[in-house]
Design a protein around this motif. Structure first.
Motif, PDB file in Angstrom:
ATOM      1  N   LEU A 155       0.816  -1.211   0.000  1.00  0.00           N
ATOM      2  CA  LEU A 155       0.000   0.000   0.000  1.00  0.00           C
ATOM      3  C   LEU A 155       0.848   1.259   0.000  1.00  0.00           C
ATOM      4  N   ASP A 156       2.077   1.163   0.492  1.00  0.00           N
ATOM      5  CA  ASP A 156       2.986   2.305   0.430  1.00  0.00           C
ATOM      6  C   ASP A 156       3.273   2.678  -1.022  1.00  0.00           C
ATOM      7  N   LYS A 157       3.337   1.683  -1.890  1.00  0.00           N
ATOM      8  CA  LYS A 157       3.562   1.956  -3.317  1.00  0.00           C
ATOM      9  C   LYS A 157       2.375   2.698  -3.920  1.00  0.00           C
ATOM     10  N   PHE A 158       1.151   2.346  -3.524  1.00  0.00           N
ATOM     11  CA  PHE A 158      -0.032   3.074  -3.992  1.00  0.00           C
ATOM     12  C   PHE A 158       0.023   4.529  -3.530  1.00  0.00           C
ATOM     13  N   LEU A 159       0.431   4.731  -2.298  1.00  0.00           N
ATOM     14  CA  LEU A 159       0.516   6.092  -1.763  1.00  0.00           C
ATOM     15  C   LEU A 159       1.538   6.914  -2.534  1.00  0.00           C
ATOM     16  N   LEU A 160       2.722   6.360  -2.763  1.00  0.00           N
ATOM     17  CA  LEU A 160       3.742   7.078  -3.520  1.00  0.00           C
ATOM     18  C   LEU A 160       3.290   7.357  -4.945  1.00  0.00           C
ATOM     19  N   LEU A 161       2.663   6.378  -5.579  1.00  0.00           N
ATOM     20  CA  LEU A 161       2.182   6.558  -6.940  1.00  0.00           C
ATOM     21  C   LEU A 161       1.134   7.666  -7.004  1.00  0.00           C
ATOM     22  N   GLY A 162       0.201   7.679  -6.068  1.00  0.00           N
ATOM     23  CA  GLY A 162      -0.826   8.718  -6.043  1.00  0.00           C
ATOM     24  C   GLY A 162      -0.246  10.104  -5.823  1.00  0.00           C
ATOM     25  N   VAL A 163       0.724  10.222  -4.922  1.00  0.00           N
ATOM     26  CA  VAL A 163       1.338  11.519  -4.650  1.00  0.00           C
ATOM     27  C   VAL A 163       2.131  11.996  -5.858  1.00  0.00           C
ATOM     28  N   PHE A 164       2.866  11.096  -6.515  1.00  0.00           N
ATOM     29  CA  PHE A 164       3.631  11.497  -7.694  1.00  0.00           C
ATOM     30  C   PHE A 164       2.708  11.921  -8.838  1.00  0.00           C
ATOM     31  N   ILE A 165       1.616  11.204  -9.025  1.00  0.00           N
ATOM     32  CA  ILE A 165       0.664  11.567 -10.085  1.00  0.00           C
ATOM     33  C   ILE A 165       0.054  12.931  -9.783  1.00  0.00           C
ATOM     34  N   MET A 166      -0.326  13.162  -8.529  1.00  0.00           N
ATOM     35  CA  MET A 166      -0.899  14.466  -8.179  1.00  0.00           C
ATOM     36  C   MET A 166       0.129  15.582  -8.315  1.00  0.00           C
ATOM     37  N   GLY A 167       1.380  15.305  -7.966  1.00  0.00           N
ATOM     38  CA  GLY A 167       2.429  16.301  -8.134  1.00  0.00           C
ATOM     39  C   GLY A 167       2.658  16.655  -9.593  1.00  0.00           C
ATOM     40  N   TYR A 168       2.646  15.636 -10.452  1.00  0.00           N
ATOM     41  CA  TYR A 168       2.812  15.888 -11.883  1.00  0.00           C
ATOM     42  C   TYR A 168       1.629  16.689 -12.429  1.00  0.00           C
ATOM     43  N   GLY A 169       0.424  16.364 -11.971  1.00  0.00           N
ATOM     44  CA  GLY A 169      -0.754  17.126 -12.397  1.00  0.00           C
ATOM     45  C   GLY A 169      -0.683  18.566 -11.932  1.00  0.00           C
ATOM     46  N   PHE A 170      -0.210  18.791 -10.725  1.00  0.00           N
ATOM     47  CA  PHE A 170      -0.065  20.157 -10.230  1.00  0.00           C
ATOM     48  C   PHE A 170       0.979  20.915 -11.043  1.00  0.00           C
ATOM     49  N   TRP A 171       2.062  20.221 -11.395  1.00  0.00           N
ATOM     50  CA  TRP A 171       3.101  20.853 -12.216  1.00  0.00           C
ATOM     51  C   TRP A 171       2.538  21.260 -13.583  1.00  0.00           C
ATOM     52  N   LYS A 172       1.710  20.393 -14.172  1.00  0.00           N
ATOM     53  CA  LYS A 172       1.103  20.730 -15.463  1.00  0.00           C
ATOM     54  C   LYS A 172       0.148  21.915 -15.324  1.00  0.00           C
ATOM     55  N   MET A 173      -0.514  22.030 -14.168  1.00  0.00           N
ATOM     56  CA  MET A 173      -1.424  23.156 -13.958  1.00  0.00           C
ATOM     57  C   MET A 173      -0.664  24.462 -13.782  1.00  0.00           C
ATOM     58  N   VAL A 174       0.552  24.394 -13.254  1.00  0.00           N
ATOM     59  CA  VAL A 174       1.344  25.593 -13.035  1.00  0.00           C
ATOM     60  C   VAL A 174       1.845  26.167 -14.363  1.00  0.00           C
ATOM     61  N   GLU A 175       2.044  25.285 -15.362  1.00  0.00           N
ATOM     62  CA  GLU A 175       2.446  25.777 -16.674  1.00  0.00           C
ATOM     63  C   GLU A 175       1.339  26.664 -17.236  1.00  0.00           C
ATOM     64  N   TYR A 176       1.678  27.546 -18.133  1.00  0.00           N
ATOM     65  CA  TYR A 176       0.780  28.644 -18.470  1.00  0.00           C
ATOM     66  C   TYR A 176      -0.174  28.406 -19.627  1.00  0.00           C
ATOM     67  N   THR A 177      -0.045  27.348 -20.384  1.00  0.00           N
ATOM     68  CA  THR A 177      -0.961  27.184 -21.518  1.00  0.00           C
ATOM     69  C   THR A 177      -2.311  26.661 -21.043  1.00  0.00           C
ATOM     70  N   TYR A 178      -3.338  27.006 -21.786  1.00  0.00           N
ATOM     71  CA  TYR A 178      -4.708  26.684 -21.404  1.00  0.00           C
ATOM     72  C   TYR A 178      -4.961  25.180 -21.425  1.00  0.00           C
ATOM     73  N   THR A 179      -4.455  24.480 -22.447  1.00  0.00           N
ATOM     74  CA  THR A 179      -4.705  23.037 -22.523  1.00  0.00           C
ATOM     75  C   THR A 179      -3.968  22.289 -21.413  1.00  0.00           C
ATOM     76  N   ASP A 180      -2.784  22.775 -21.018  1.00  0.00           N
ATOM     77  CA  ASP A 180      -2.060  22.122 -19.934  1.00  0.00           C
ATOM     78  C   ASP A 180      -2.794  22.271 -18.605  1.00  0.00           C
ATOM     79  N   LEU A 181      -3.546  23.360 -18.449  1.00  0.00           N
ATOM     80  CA  LEU A 181      -4.313  23.562 -17.217  1.00  0.00           C
ATOM     81  C   LEU A 181      -5.349  22.459 -17.057  1.00  0.00           C
ATOM     82  N   TRP A 182      -6.109  22.187 -18.114  1.00  0.00           N
ATOM     83  CA  TRP A 182      -7.143  21.154 -18.021  1.00  0.00           C
ATOM     84  C   TRP A 182      -6.539  19.758 -17.958  1.00  0.00           C
ATOM     85  N   MET A 183      -5.466  19.523 -18.704  1.00  0.00           N
ATOM     86  CA  MET A 183      -4.808  18.226 -18.642  1.00  0.00           C
ATOM     87  C   MET A 183      -4.215  18.007 -17.246  1.00  0.00           C
TER      88      MET A 183
END
Length: 74
Positions: A18-46
């Protein structure tokens, strides 16, 4: 002949999995947050969709924990 695991051994193995699930979820959310920080409109929704998928992984993690182990209510 099969060997039975004690509750502590079973819990230790489940923590590792279950620790692997936790790490995977946090990394996915971090990557999604990073994509939201980028400035293009399509990257925000992605980024938002990736962030939501990371949250879904974490909810699955929570459901596995609750289903596998009975937590003592005090």
């Amino acid at each position: 002949m099969k060997r039975r695991l004690t509750k502590k051994e079973e819990f230790d193995i489940m923590k590792l999995v279950l620790d692997k699930f936790l790490l995977l979820g946090v990394f996915i959310m971090g990557y999604g947050f990073w994509k939201m920080v980028e400035y293009t409109y399509t990257d925000l929704w992605m980024g938002l969709l990736i962030l939501i998928s990371g949250a879904i992984v974490l909810v699955i993690f929570m459901m596995l924990l609750v289903r596998e182990y009975e937590f003592i209510k005090r």
